[in-house]
Structure formats: C-alpha cells, structure tokens
Design an enzyme around this catalytic site. Structure first.
Site, PDB file in Angstrom:
ATOM      1  N   SER A 140      -1.703 104.660  32.525  1.00  0.00           N
ATOM      2  CA  SER A 140      -2.834 105.229  31.786  1.00  0.00           C
ATOM      3  C   SER A 140      -4.111 104.664  32.395  1.00  0.00           C
ATOM      4  O   SER A 140      -4.074 103.649  33.104  1.00  0.00           O
ATOM      5  CB  SER A 140      -2.747 104.862  30.304  1.00  0.00           C
ATOM      6  OG  SER A 140      -2.976 103.467  30.148  1.00  0.00           O
ATOM      7  N   ASP A 185      -1.260 108.851  34.128  1.00  0.00           N
ATOM      8  CA  ASP A 185      -0.937 109.449  32.829  1.00  0.00           C
ATOM      9  C   ASP A 185      -2.239 109.804  32.100  1.00  0.00           C
ATOM     10  O   ASP A 185      -3.139 108.961  31.996  1.00  0.00           O
ATOM     11  CB  ASP A 185      -0.127 108.403  32.033  1.00  0.00           C
ATOM     12  CG  ASP A 185       0.461 108.953  30.760  1.00  0.00           C
ATOM     13  OD1 ASP A 185       0.733 110.168  30.705  1.00  0.00           O
ATOM     14  OD2 ASP A 185       0.661 108.154  29.824  1.00  0.00           O
ATOM     15  N   HIS A 186      -2.344 111.002  31.607  1.00  0.00           N
ATOM     16  CA  HIS A 186      -3.534 111.459  30.873  1.00  0.00           C
ATOM     17  C   HIS A 186      -4.842 111.169  31.617  1.00  0.00           C
ATOM     18  O   HIS A 186      -5.763 110.550  31.068  1.00  0.00           O
ATOM     19  CB  HIS A 186      -3.593 110.833  29.471  1.00  0.00           C
ATOM     20  CG  HIS A 186      -2.514 111.338  28.584  1.00  0.00           C
ATOM     21  ND1 HIS A 186      -2.520 112.600  28.021  1.00  0.00           N
ATOM     22  CD2 HIS A 186      -1.352 110.767  28.187  1.00  0.00           C
ATOM     23  CE1 HIS A 186      -1.423 112.778  27.309  1.00  0.00           C
ATOM     24  NE2 HIS A 186      -0.692 111.687  27.396  1.00  0.00           N
ATOM     25  N   ASP A 196      -5.566 115.695  32.309  1.00  0.00           N
ATOM     26  CA  ASP A 196      -5.483 116.114  30.912  1.00  0.00           C
ATOM     27  C   ASP A 196      -6.828 116.669  30.459  1.00  0.00           C
ATOM     28  O   ASP A 196      -7.727 115.931  30.070  1.00  0.00           O
ATOM     29  CB  ASP A 196      -5.071 114.918  30.036  1.00  0.00           C
ATOM     30  CG  ASP A 196      -4.970 115.296  28.562  1.00  0.00           C
ATOM     31  OD1 ASP A 196      -5.230 116.476  28.229  1.00  0.00           O
ATOM     32  OD2 ASP A 196      -4.627 114.417  27.755  1.00  0.00           O
ATOM     33  N   HIS A 224       2.341 110.543  20.259  1.00  0.00           N
ATOM     34  CA  HIS A 224       2.401 109.232  20.925  1.00  0.00           C
ATOM     35  C   HIS A 224       2.585 108.146  19.875  1.00  0.00           C
ATOM     36  O   HIS A 224       2.025 108.239  18.784  1.00  0.00           O
ATOM     37  CB  HIS A 224       1.082 108.939  21.657  1.00  0.00           C
ATOM     38  CG  HIS A 224       0.883 109.745  22.900  1.00  0.00           C
ATOM     39  ND1 HIS A 224      -0.277 110.441  23.155  1.00  0.00           N
ATOM     40  CD2 HIS A 224       1.675 109.945  23.975  1.00  0.00           C
ATOM     41  CE1 HIS A 224      -0.176 111.035  24.337  1.00  0.00           C
ATOM     42  NE2 HIS A 224       0.994 110.760  24.856  1.00  0.00           N
ATOM     43  N   GLY A 225       3.308 107.108  20.218  1.00  0.00           N
ATOM     44  CA  GLY A 225       3.490 105.998  19.285  1.00  0.00           C
ATOM     45  C   GLY A 225       4.664 106.257  18.363  1.00  0.00           C
ATOM     46  O   GLY A 225       5.477 107.154  18.605  1.00  0.00           O
TER      47      GLY A 225
HETATM   48  P1  13P Z   1       5.133 107.034  23.598  1.00  0.00           P
HETATM   49  O1  13P Z   1       4.245 105.845  23.609  1.00  0.00           O
HETATM   50  O2  13P Z   1       5.218 107.631  22.247  1.00  0.00           O
HETATM   51  O3  13P Z   1       6.455 106.764  24.217  1.00  0.00           O
HETATM   52  O4  13P Z   1       4.428 108.154  24.492  1.00  0.00           O
HETATM   53  C1  13P Z   1       4.245 107.938  25.860  1.00  0.00           C
HETATM   54  C2  13P Z   1       3.498 109.033  26.502  1.00  0.00           C
HETATM   55  O5  13P Z   1       3.601 110.179  26.153  1.00  0.00           O
HETATM   56  C3  13P Z   1       2.628 108.699  27.626  1.00  0.00           C
HETATM   57  O6  13P Z   1       1.854 109.765  28.031  1.00  0.00           O
END
Ligand code: 13P
Length: 288
Positions: free
Chosen positions: A50, A85-86, A106, A178-179
């Site tokens: 990220s 990521d994102h 994203d 997420h989470g």
């Molecule tokens: P989690 O933290 O819910 O596993 O999601 C990870 C994610 O989608 C990273 O882009």
C-alpha cells in the site's frame, strides 16, 4: 527468476480455476515469510504494497531493492510479482518508475468518466514498461491505511468499459470489505460477480478484503472468475497473536529472548504457515 509481471500468472490461474494470493507486506519479516511460504508451497505469489506501507518502508525504491535482494538471497524460483495496492495516480507512476512489476491504479473515488480516463492513461503507461495493471470499479468497504470507503457494488456496465481499455485484471466491489468482517455482513454478491465476469469476457477478477471470508464463498468466487485474492489483515492478526503469546509467556525475559530475531520469530513463523494454508485454500499450492 527475476520479479515478474502478474499478467501471465493470473491468466493461468483463471484458466486453471484457482486464485493467486496477493499478500500485503509491511517490512522485512513480512517479505521473508511470504516468499518462503510461496517457495515451500511451490505457488506463484504477489506481494502487495500500500502507499502507506511504502512510506513506512522508506519509499518505493527501498521496497524494490529490499524485495529483489531478499528474493535473490533466499533463492526463490516461483513466480513473484511486486504490486502496488490501491495506488493513486501519482503513486502508480512512482512505482512504475521505481521498478514494481505490477500496479493497481484505484480511481474508484473519482466519478466514472475521470476514473476511466485516468485508468486508460495508466494502462498505457504500465504496458509500455511491460508491467501488469489492475484498476477498480466500485469501492471496497472498510478502512485501509486511512482510506475509508463505505463499499459499493460495482456497476457491470462500468466494469465492461474498464475491461475494454485493456486492463489486465479488474477489482470490482461485490460487498467485500477491508479489515474484519462485521457479524451482520451480508456476504459476497455472487449475482453481480457472475454478471461482471460475463460482460468482461473472462478477464481475471480481483477480490479485495480476502481476510475472514468463509471458504465456501472463496471457492464460489473463484468459480465465478476471481483469480487474485488480496490478504492483509489476516497476517497482521496472526503475527500479533503469536507475538502476544510469546511475551505473555514471559519468553522475552528468558535468556536472550528479547533479541529481535527471537522476539519476532513466532510471528514470522505464524505468517508463513498462514500463507501456506491460504495458498491451499485458494488452489495455487503446487501451481508454480
Ligand atoms: P484485508 O485486510 O481485509 O485482507 O484486505 C486486503 C486488501 O484487500 C488489500 O487491498
């Protein structure tokens, strides 16, 4: 083998009806545990970074250097992609420059026309460098690195338009978060997922929020075209849990138990085991 684009590994996964895990890294321990797990499982793998984690690790160039060196030092031979990521518009450009082999742009928080225009530009840029690219339609719920989205179910028509731009794999909101998933979570929206796969002509799809989704829903999502599953929270939880147990058992106070190489080992081992278990669950085990 050097770090690779994720295009081929995800197309193979799509054809073979399994998914490749994209595990977020935070530091050396995360990188090492995930790479060692992939090698042991003989599985392709993606390391997700990220923008927040990139900053934490002292910038994208540091991340590229660390991952490449750890990869070579450990003698990793399975396919590994280093993936943003994102990514924001600026972040994706910076990672392409820095030597990532895959990026996510994203643009889901822009209005659709702007998301589409920026996605198109980024797809062209990534492909000009031989890098794979993921774009997103519809927000993913929950919070990650301070970026909060209520979650949105993607509009298949918009997915079709982004797929037609030549994106390599597509993240579409289907009720994933997420989470940790709340008790009253409604589950994944498989009708929309099926529709998205239909209109995107078999493009590999990406499931974000891969921590804590029941196995039967994971299997069904894969059967409907999901070929990449993102996992972040799950490894954070197992690392924290194993580390807490070590400290609560007073092990850090026995001999030189406070040595960071000892203190961080239970967490690192737990992450490695978790990654191997998830590779079995996603079906990528043995597929390198
Ligand atoms: P989690 O933290 O819910 O596993 O999601 C990870 C994610 O989608 C990273 O882009």
């Amino acid at each position: 083998m050097a770090l690779v684009s994720a295009k081929e590994m995800l197309e193979k996964a799509h054809e073979g009806h399994y998914a490749v895990g994209a595990f977020n890294i935070n530091n050396l321990e995360w990188t090492k545990s995930i790479l060692m797990a992939a090698q042991e499982a003989n599985s392709p793998v993606m390391l997700g970074v990220s923008e927040g984690a990139g900053k934490y690790m002292c910038g994208f160039k540091t991340v590229v250097a660390m991952v490449k060196e750890v990869h070579d030092f450990l003698g990793i031979t399975v396919p590994v992609a280093l993936h943003l990521d994102h990514g924001s518009y600026e972040g994706a450009k910076a990672c392409i420059e820095a030597g990532f082999t895959s990026v996510m742009f994203d643009g889901s928080h822009y209005d659709f026309e702007e998301n589409k225009a920026k996605s198109k530009e980024m797809i062209e840029l990534a492909h000009s460098k031989g890098i794979s690219i993921e774009c997103e339609v519809g927000g993913i719920g929950g919070e990650e690195d301070g970026v909060t989205s209520m979650g949105e179910v993607a509009d298949p028509k918009e997915c079709e338009e982004i797929a037609n731009l030549g994106v390599d794999f597509l993240a579409a909101g289907i009720g994933n978060i997420h989470g940790k998933y709340p008790e009253n979570w409604a589950g994944l929206n498989f009708d929309v997922l099926a529709e998205i796969q239909k209109v995107t002509n078999g493009k590999p799809l990406v499931l974000h929020g891969g921590s804590g989704i029941p196995s039967d829903q994971i299997a069904k999502a894969i059967s409907l075209g999901v070929s990449k599953i993102n996992v972040n929270t799950e490894l954070q939880l197992v690392f924290a849990d194993a580390t807490r147990k070590y400290i609560e058992a007073g092990k850090d106070l026995e001999g030189k138990g406070y040595d960071p190489r000892k203190l961080l080992k239970p967490g690192a081992d737990a992450m490695k085991e978790k990654v191997i278990a998830m590779m079995k669950e996603f079906g990528s085990y043995g597929k390198a």
